[in-house]
Design a protein around this motif. Structure first.
Motif, short mmCIF file in Angstrom:
data_model
loop_
_atom_site.label_atom_id
_atom_site.label_comp_id
_atom_site.label_asym_id
_atom_site.label_seq_id
_atom_site.Cartn_x
_atom_site.Cartn_y
_atom_site.Cartn_z
N ILE A 237 -1.04 -1.86 0.73
CA ILE A 237 -1.86 -0.64 0.71
C ILE A 237 -3.32 -0.91 0.37
CG2 ILE A 237 0.16 0.70 0.02
CD1 ILE A 237 -1.25 1.00 -2.76
N MET A 238 -3.68 -2.15 0.02
CA MET A 238 -5.03 -2.43 -0.48
C MET A 238 -6.11 -2.02 0.52
SD MET A 238 -6.52 -5.77 -2.42
CE MET A 238 -6.17 -6.94 -1.14
N GLY A 239 -5.87 -2.22 1.81
CA GLY A 239 -6.85 -1.85 2.81
C GLY A 239 -6.86 -0.36 3.14
N ARG A 240 -5.96 0.41 2.49
CA ARG A 240 -5.84 1.84 2.79
C ARG A 240 -6.44 2.72 1.71
NH1 ARG A 240 -1.05 3.11 6.14
NH2 ARG A 240 -0.45 1.21 7.25
N ILE A 241 -6.93 2.10 0.63
CA ILE A 241 -7.53 2.88 -0.45
C ILE A 241 -8.93 2.35 -0.72
CG2 ILE A 241 -5.28 3.38 -1.50
CD1 ILE A 241 -5.95 1.23 -3.61
N PRO A 242 -9.77 3.14 -1.39
CA PRO A 242 -11.12 2.64 -1.73
C PRO A 242 -11.01 1.39 -2.61
CG PRO A 242 -10.96 5.01 -2.10
CD PRO A 242 -9.58 4.53 -1.85
N PRO A 243 -11.95 0.45 -2.47
CA PRO A 243 -11.91 -0.76 -3.32
C PRO A 243 -12.23 -0.47 -4.78
CG PRO A 243 -13.87 -0.75 -1.94
CD PRO A 243 -13.03 0.40 -1.49
N SER A 244 -12.74 0.71 -5.07
CA SER A 244 -13.02 1.12 -6.45
C SER A 244 -12.93 2.64 -6.53
CB SER A 244 -14.40 0.63 -6.89
OG SER A 244 -15.41 1.21 -6.08
N GLU A 245 -12.93 3.15 -7.74
CA GLU A 245 -12.90 4.59 -7.97
C GLU A 245 -11.64 5.26 -7.39
OE1 GLU A 245 -15.21 5.73 -9.91
OE2 GLU A 245 -16.39 3.90 -9.81
N TYR A 246 -10.55 4.51 -7.28
CA TYR A 246 -9.31 5.11 -6.77
C TYR A 246 -8.48 5.62 -7.94
CZ TYR A 246 -7.97 0.32 -7.90
OH TYR A 246 -7.81 -0.88 -8.53
N THR A 247 -7.54 6.51 -7.65
CA THR A 247 -6.72 7.13 -8.68
C THR A 247 -5.25 6.79 -8.45
OG1 THR A 247 -6.34 9.16 -7.41
CG2 THR A 247 -8.35 9.06 -8.76
N MET A 248 -4.42 7.15 -9.42
CA MET A 248 -2.98 6.96 -9.28
C MET A 248 -2.45 7.78 -8.11
SD MET A 248 -0.55 5.17 -10.62
CE MET A 248 -0.84 4.83 -12.34
N ASP A 249 -3.03 8.95 -7.86
CA ASP A 249 -2.61 9.76 -6.71
C ASP A 249 -2.92 9.05 -5.40
OD1 ASP A 249 -1.58 11.83 -8.21
OD2 ASP A 249 -3.44 12.99 -8.22
N ASP A 250 -4.06 8.35 -5.34
CA ASP A 250 -4.39 7.56 -4.15
C ASP A 250 -3.32 6.50 -3.91
OD1 ASP A 250 -6.82 8.89 -3.69
OD2 ASP A 250 -7.87 7.58 -5.09
N ILE A 251 -2.92 5.83 -4.99
CA ILE A 251 -1.90 4.79 -4.90
C ILE A 251 -0.60 5.38 -4.37
CG2 ILE A 251 -0.54 3.10 -6.19
CD1 ILE A 251 -3.45 2.31 -6.08
N LYS A 252 -0.18 6.48 -4.97
CA LYS A 252 1.09 7.10 -4.60
C LYS A 252 1.08 7.54 -3.14
CE LYS A 252 4.47 10.50 -6.19
NZ LYS A 252 4.79 11.49 -7.26
N THR A 253 0.00 8.18 -2.73
CA THR A 253 -0.10 8.65 -1.33
C THR A 253 -0.05 7.47 -0.36
OG1 THR A 253 -1.42 10.55 -2.01
CG2 THR A 253 -1.55 9.89 0.30
N ALA A 254 -0.76 6.40 -0.68
CA ALA A 254 -0.80 5.22 0.20
C ALA A 254 0.57 4.55 0.28
CB ALA A 254 -1.85 4.23 -0.28
N VAL A 255 1.28 4.47 -0.85
CA VAL A 255 2.61 3.85 -0.85
C VAL A 255 3.59 4.67 -0.02
CG1 VAL A 255 4.59 3.23 -2.28
CG2 VAL A 255 2.28 2.67 -3.04
N ILE A 256 3.56 5.99 -0.20
CA ILE A 256 4.45 6.87 0.58
C ILE A 256 4.14 6.75 2.06
CG2 ILE A 256 5.02 9.27 1.07
CD1 ILE A 256 4.61 9.84 -1.93
N ASP A 257 2.85 6.74 2.39
CA ASP A 257 2.44 6.64 3.79
C ASP A 257 2.85 5.32 4.41
OD1 ASP A 257 0.91 7.57 6.15
OD2 ASP A 257 -0.41 5.89 5.64
N ARG A 258 2.73 4.23 3.63
CA ARG A 258 3.02 2.90 4.18
C ARG A 258 4.50 2.60 4.22
NH1 ARG A 258 4.18 -0.73 6.58
NH2 ARG A 258 3.34 -2.86 6.68
N ARG A 259 5.22 2.96 3.18
CA ARG A 259 6.62 2.56 3.06
C ARG A 259 7.60 3.69 3.36
NH1 ARG A 259 6.78 -2.42 1.31
NH2 ARG A 259 9.06 -2.34 1.07
N LYS A 260 7.07 4.89 3.60
CA LYS A 260 7.92 6.06 3.90
C LYS A 260 8.97 6.24 2.80
CE LYS A 260 5.65 6.12 7.74
NZ LYS A 260 4.46 6.99 7.83
N GLN A 261 8.53 6.06 1.58
CA GLN A 261 9.43 6.10 0.44
C GLN A 261 8.88 7.10 -0.57
OE1 GLN A 261 9.85 2.27 -1.44
NE2 GLN A 261 10.77 3.11 -3.30
#
Length: 461
Positions: A237-261
């Protein structure tokens, strides 16, 4: 009984001989991340401490067994009365699970000697493994109560002129912290406190004094076993979120989007967040301190190579997995190895690559005209800039309207290479001043002024 760590000749020979033994067993080793467990079997660990240590260790090994796809490569060292390998590197988790069977806790807390012996496993240059874009050096997992009350330290008496055996807890902690810091400069250290009253301050200092290390509660040991898996997810997911100033919600959204989990555990998300926050502990930084980086990483050595600020992408000869997260990056300097450049990808990861000066379209990387696109950050490596409202550097930039490229960002200061070849650092928010401002790379007037890449083919500068 084990020799004191201050018997330098003994430990140098011991490290040398154990390194030879480790290399003899390479055919039995895993190909994944190498992990060195350093386990406390001193008398102070009797009872609750040993039971908690064994439970933590076994739970980690059992999880490794359930996930063979990561092929963890595990070695085990004990310290106490004896300081020795209980198991050389191996991915035979069934064998590793039983290394503590029959162990008796006895002897002083030889923490220094245990850490010293671990160097034989950590210093091997072959202990590198890639997990997505992350380069993993061997990790050290230290499980102990951190007791230093019966650590014996030899000190040279100034008046007596001989070695006097003393037992000083604070001095022991200083020695331990210094050694752990040297180890942790290249290898992350994960400390698991166990026992009734573990010295969490010492164990925390050891862990957080290392690059990428952390303190892990013994009840969370099973979660630590998922660290490599969560690193794999972080890489995805590293290339799917900002390189800085990201939040836990950004992480969660990117993981769900990438892994469909959707049933993602909070602890896993915390691990992913932490790994991304500490991403520079896992890039291929070959320099050990800021001064060395300043002298080497950002230097422009060879006029045949793309200069700092040049935008690049992976080339047809690429064989570095997902170090680039399949996106563009920026040359930030020329490496000391001939024909190699140092690249910072837009994710913030930095690695060296070979640039084919004879066949420029066939190397590890190729030049691209893709601009640096900002997300939440105000500026980044690869951005185009021109003189701003607080400019006071005469014609260092070649004159008004000229465009430069950022090749380094350090707090509120940016480093720029101009079209005329000049390079310098400028304020970007420092004391509220802006020597330069970011340009819109899609502005037609900017495009015509963009820095062009000029090579002196065959000429080395």
């Amino acid at each position: 009984m084990s020799r004191s760590y201050q018997d330098e000749a003994y430990w140098q020979e011991r490290i040398r001989s154990e390194t030879i033994e480790l290399r003899k067993t390479q055919h039995m080793q895993g190909s994944g991340v190498s992990i060195v467990f350093v386990l406390d079997a001193s008398e102070s660990m009797k009872g609750e401490g040993f039971l908690e240590m064994r439970d933590a260790f076994v739970s980690i090994i059992e999880d490794f067994y359930r996930h063979p796809e990561f092929d963890h490569n595990v070695a085990v060292i004990q310290f106490g009365r004896d300081v020795k390998y209980l198991h050389y590197f191996s991915n035979n988790y069934l064998s590793l699970k039983h290394v503590l069977d029959g162990i008796t806790c006895e002897g002083p807390s030889t923490i220094m000697e245990g850490l010293t012996l671990s160097i034989s496993a950590l210093d091997d240059g072959n202990r590198l493994a890639s997990v997505g874009p992350f380069t993993n050096r061997a990790r050290l997992v230290f499980i102990s109560n951190g007791n230093t009350k019966n650590v014996h330290v030899n000190q040279l008496g100034e008046e007596d002129g001989y070695l006097a055996a003393i037992s000083r807890s604070e001095q022991a902690k200083e020695h331990i912290s210094n050694l752990a810091k040297r180890i942790g400069n290249a290898n992350p250290i994960f400390c698991i406190p166990v026992g009734k009253e573990p010295d969490v301050c010492l164990l925390g200092a050891i862990a957080y004094g290392s690059k990428g290390g952390k303190l892990v509660q013994h009840k969370e040991a099973k979660q630590y076993a998922r660290y490599t898996y969560n690193m794999f997810v972080a890489g995805e997911i590293m290339g799917r979120i900002p390189p800085s100033e990201y939040t836990m919600d950004d992480i969660k959204t990117a993981v769900i989007d990438r892994r469909k989990q959707h049933d993602i555990k909070e602890k896993d998300l915390e691990d992913v967040f932490e790994i991304l926050k500490n991403r520079h502990a896992y890039d291929m930084n070959v320099y050990s301190d800021e001064e060395s980086m300043e002298d080497n990483e950002y230097r422009e050595r060879d006029s045949r190579l793309p200069p700092p600020g040049t935008r690049v992408r992976r080339g047809p000869n690429w064989h570095y997995n997902d170090q680039d997260s399949n996106g563009p990056g920026t040359v930030i300097g020329h490496w000391t190895r001939d024909s190699w450049v140092y690249v910072e990808w837009d994710t913030g990861m930095k690695y060296p690559y070979e640039y084919d000066t004879e066949n420029v379209d066939l190397g590890d990387i190729v030049i691209t005209d893709e601009p640096r696109l900002l997300q939440r950050e105000n500026i980044g490596v690869g951005c185009l800039v021109q003189r701003g409202p607080d400019w006071q550097w005469k014609n260092q930039d070649g004159g008004p309207g000229n465009i430069g490229t950022v090749y380094r960002v350090k707090e509120n200061v940016v480093y720029v290479r101009w079209k005329n070849g000049n390079k310098s650092n400028y304020r970007f928010g420092y004391d509220g001043k802006f020597d330069v401002v970011v340009c819109d790379p899609f502005d037609e007037s900017i495009e015509t002024s963009m820095p062009c890449v000029v090579f002196s083919k065959g000429k080395k500068g």
